[in-house]
Design a protein around this motif. Structure first.
Motif, mmCIF file in Angstrom:
data_model
loop_
_atom_site.group_PDB
_atom_site.id
_atom_site.type_symbol
_atom_site.label_atom_id
_atom_site.label_comp_id
_atom_site.label_asym_id
_atom_site.label_seq_id
_atom_site.Cartn_x
_atom_site.Cartn_y
_atom_site.Cartn_z
ATOM 1 N N LEU A 251 -1.520 -0.651 13.773
ATOM 2 C CA LEU A 251 -2.140 0.825 13.233
ATOM 3 C C LEU A 251 -2.205 1.891 14.085
ATOM 4 N N LYS A 252 -2.293 1.443 15.508
ATOM 5 C CA LYS A 252 -2.389 2.574 16.610
ATOM 6 C C LYS A 252 -1.139 2.993 16.746
ATOM 7 N N ASN A 253 0.106 2.297 16.608
ATOM 8 C CA ASN A 253 1.303 2.728 16.974
ATOM 9 C C ASN A 253 1.819 3.734 15.789
ATOM 10 N N TYR A 254 1.364 3.328 14.680
ATOM 11 C CA TYR A 254 1.478 3.767 13.410
ATOM 12 C C TYR A 254 0.999 5.398 13.516
ATOM 13 N N VAL A 255 -0.341 5.504 13.948
ATOM 14 C CA VAL A 255 -1.204 6.793 14.193
ATOM 15 C C VAL A 255 -0.114 7.533 15.358
ATOM 16 N N ILE A 256 0.296 6.943 16.270
ATOM 17 C CA ILE A 256 1.209 7.689 17.293
ATOM 18 C C ILE A 256 2.465 8.424 16.486
ATOM 19 N N SER A 257 3.029 7.442 15.743
ATOM 20 C CA SER A 257 4.309 8.089 15.032
ATOM 21 C C SER A 257 3.773 9.056 14.025
ATOM 22 N N LEU A 258 2.832 9.196 13.427
ATOM 23 C CA LEU A 258 2.322 10.230 12.470
ATOM 24 C C LEU A 258 2.297 11.422 13.302
ATOM 25 N N ASP A 259 1.420 11.271 14.361
ATOM 26 C CA ASP A 259 1.231 12.629 15.264
ATOM 27 C C ASP A 259 2.482 12.999 15.606
ATOM 28 N N LEU A 260 3.433 12.340 16.329
ATOM 29 C CA LEU A 260 4.662 12.912 16.649
ATOM 30 C C LEU A 260 5.489 13.622 15.536
ATOM 31 N N ALA A 261 5.194 13.084 14.181
ATOM 32 C CA ALA A 261 6.002 13.433 13.109
ATOM 33 C C ALA A 261 4.939 14.996 12.592
ATOM 34 N N GLY A 262 4.170 15.267 12.991
ATOM 35 C CA GLY A 262 3.220 16.330 12.529
ATOM 36 C C GLY A 262 2.386 15.977 11.360
ATOM 37 N N LYS A 263 2.125 14.811 11.300
ATOM 38 C CA LYS A 263 1.460 14.150 9.993
ATOM 39 C C LYS A 263 0.020 13.975 10.219
ATOM 40 N N VAL A 264 -0.361 14.155 11.336
ATOM 41 C CA VAL A 264 -2.065 14.150 11.605
ATOM 42 C C VAL A 264 -2.319 15.599 11.293
ATOM 43 N N ILE A 265 -3.155 15.861 10.227
ATOM 44 C CA ILE A 265 -3.622 17.115 10.003
ATOM 45 C C ILE A 265 -4.834 17.259 10.161
ATOM 46 N N LYS A 266 -5.392 18.567 10.104
ATOM 47 C CA LYS A 266 -6.756 19.046 10.523
ATOM 48 C C LYS A 266 -7.566 18.516 8.879
ATOM 49 N N PRO A 267 -9.070 18.400 9.106
ATOM 50 C CA PRO A 267 -9.804 17.867 7.966
ATOM 51 C C PRO A 267 -9.704 18.806 6.961
ATOM 52 N N ASP A 268 -9.566 20.354 7.271
ATOM 53 C CA ASP A 268 -9.387 21.190 6.175
ATOM 54 C C ASP A 268 -8.049 21.390 5.434
ATOM 55 N N MET B 261 -9.737 10.897 11.466
ATOM 56 C CA MET B 261 -9.246 9.091 11.053
ATOM 57 C C MET B 261 -8.317 8.817 12.347
ATOM 58 N N ALA B 262 -7.511 9.474 12.975
ATOM 59 C CA ALA B 262 -6.639 9.241 14.096
ATOM 60 C C ALA B 262 -7.597 8.860 15.237
ATOM 61 N N ARG B 263 -8.411 9.689 15.255
ATOM 62 C CA ARG B 263 -9.457 9.495 16.610
ATOM 63 C C ARG B 263 -10.319 8.136 16.510
ATOM 64 N N SER B 264 -10.790 8.002 15.319
ATOM 65 C CA SER B 264 -11.388 6.774 14.997
ATOM 66 C C SER B 264 -10.509 5.426 15.064
ATOM 67 N N ILE B 265 -9.251 5.370 14.754
ATOM 68 C CA ILE B 265 -8.235 4.220 15.088
ATOM 69 C C ILE B 265 -8.117 4.081 16.423
ATOM 70 N N GLN B 266 -7.745 5.388 17.204
ATOM 71 C CA GLN B 266 -7.196 5.240 18.594
ATOM 72 C C GLN B 266 -8.419 4.669 19.627
ATOM 73 N N GLU B 267 -9.533 5.174 19.117
ATOM 74 C CA GLU B 267 -10.862 5.097 20.385
ATOM 75 C C GLU B 267 -11.347 3.483 20.013
ATOM 76 N N LEU B 268 -10.922 2.533 18.689
ATOM 77 C CA LEU B 268 -11.343 1.290 18.578
ATOM 78 C C LEU B 268 -10.384 0.544 19.507
ATOM 79 N N THR B 269 -11.252 -0.279 20.597
ATOM 80 C CA THR B 269 -10.565 -1.102 21.509
ATOM 81 C C THR B 269 -10.192 -2.457 20.982
ATOM 82 N N GLU B 270 -9.340 -3.329 21.509
ATOM 83 C CA GLU B 270 -9.491 -4.750 21.119
ATOM 84 C C GLU B 270 -10.686 -5.461 21.437
#
Length: 400
Positions: free
Chosen positions: A355-372, A320-329
């Protein structure tokens, strides 16, 4: 023709009887409003009668009537303005799509081409349910590949009496429902999020006859059960957590404010795979919503936003993080440029940035998990009624 000849006689009476008739009834009034609607109904009835008598298609009958008016076989002696109106009405019967596209201010684009007409319909549309603002019909069709499919058809209206839409910046007099639905589907496909009903355009007779069809949205019939009614155990399944979160992320990006539990379906297959399908993707892309968090319901003493969304999800996975971050304006503008206006596209761009900034904040907080990791109880406990659809539904179903 009798009515049109009568109008001509009242306008230019020749005989004594016509003069008396004109004095008693006055000059013919312009055929506008209800008079025009009544005239259209009479012409439609005549065209249907011609079709039945000649055992031909109703639109073919209307086309032959139009040709008769054009070459003078029909309509001799009628007023010029009435002749012009008659030709206009018959032309609308012959090619209703063009007339309806113009009436709805709907753009002709590759995404708004007609995908289905009455020729594809195998069973007449039925009305199993009625939405808050639109009738919805169930029907069975055969697609271009010869595959029989169950579909849902929603006729379009130019104006939508919806105060929630007005709050978001969707104009009531030109709501562009079709474009908002199609834009949602296009964006979901670009992101690789298969969580909304595929939607196309169709021209279908919903019961008023072939000369009075509806232009509308035809969608796949969602599999499974509305989220409001799913078994509580379903809401604890990892795949359901993941797919509902995908739908929530998409809604934050599109500014969808109407994702209540009746507006998406959940289906779990025998192998545990989950399919989530959002429907009624109408109330989105409002120009007033510039933050991805703006879809949440707010009820305070000084502010009331009666939306059906939530705050941003507490956890997402790497895909999900990758989908959001790879979408450009640029991607976003390319997808939306022929569907929405500039203000709406700008607002979508602002939500994407947020949304991109929020994904970064989740990643820094360890809240971007693996799909499993969706099965992890510690992950699931982070989802509340305030920050997620899945948490909201679990609270509603009293899932521990």
């Amino acid at each position: 023709m009798k009515r049109l000849l009568d109008r001509a006689a009242r306008k230019h009476p020749a005989t004594m009887a016509e003069k008396w008739h004109a004095r008693l009834n006055g000059s013919p009034k312009p055929m506008e409003g209800q008079r025009r609607a009544a005239f259209v109904a009479l012409v439609r009835a005549d065209a249907m009668a011609v079709a039945r008598a000649g055992q031909i298609d109703a639109r073919v009958a209307a086309d032959r009537m139009r040709a008769g008016v054009e070459d003078g076989t029909l309509g001799q002696g009628i007023l010029a303005q009435d002749r012009e109106l008659l030709l206009q009405v018959l032309s609308e019967f012959v090619d209703p799509a063009e007339h309806l596209y113009q009436q709805l201010n709907l753009k002709f684009t590759p995404d708004t081409r007609l995908a289905y007409t009455d020729a594809h319909v195998l069973e007449a549309p039925t009305e199993p349910t009625k939405g808050s603002y639109n009738k919805v019909f169930a029907l069975k069709v055969m697609n271009a590949d010869g595959v029989v499919q169950d579909k849902v058809f929603k006729p379009l209206k130019a104006a939508e009496k919806n105060t929630i839409g007005l709050v978001t910046g969707i104009p009531a007099d030109d709501s562009q429902t079709a474009m908002r639905n199609i834009a949602t589907v296009s964006l979901a496909k670009k992101l690789g999020l298969d969580v909304v009903a595929d939607t196309q355009m169709a021209l279908i007779d919903t019961g008023r006859g072939p000369l009075d069809p509806d232009l509308g949205l035809i969608m796949e019939r969602a599999a499974g059960t509305q989220a409001r009614f799913v078994d509580p155990d379903v809401l604890a399944q990892p795949a359901v957590f993941a797919e509902v979160t995908k739908l929530q992320l998409l809604d934050h990006l599109t500014g969808q404010v109407d994702r209540h539990p009746n507006n998406y379906f959940i289906h779990v297959g025998p192998n545990g795979d989950a399919k989530v399908t959002g429907i009624d993707n109408d109330l989105c892309f409002g120009k007033n919503l510039t933050s991805p968090a703006d879809i949440q319901r707010i009820e305070t003493d000084d502010r009331f936003m009666p939306f059906e969304g939530t705050d941003l999800p507490p956890v997402i996975d790497e895909s999900m993080a990758r989908s959001i971050q790879e979408l450009t304006e640029d991607d976003l503008r390319s997808i939306l440029s022929d569907k929405l206006n500039e203000d709406e596209i700008d607002a979508a761009g602002s939500r994407l940035e947020g949304l991109k900034n929020y994904v970064i904040s989740l990643d820094l907080a360890g809240k971007v998990i693996k799909p499993d990791q969706w099965a992890d109880p510690q992950v699931q406990q982070l989802f509340t009624a305030k920050n997620s659809y899945i948490g909201r539904e679990r609270v509603s179903h009293k899932v521990s």
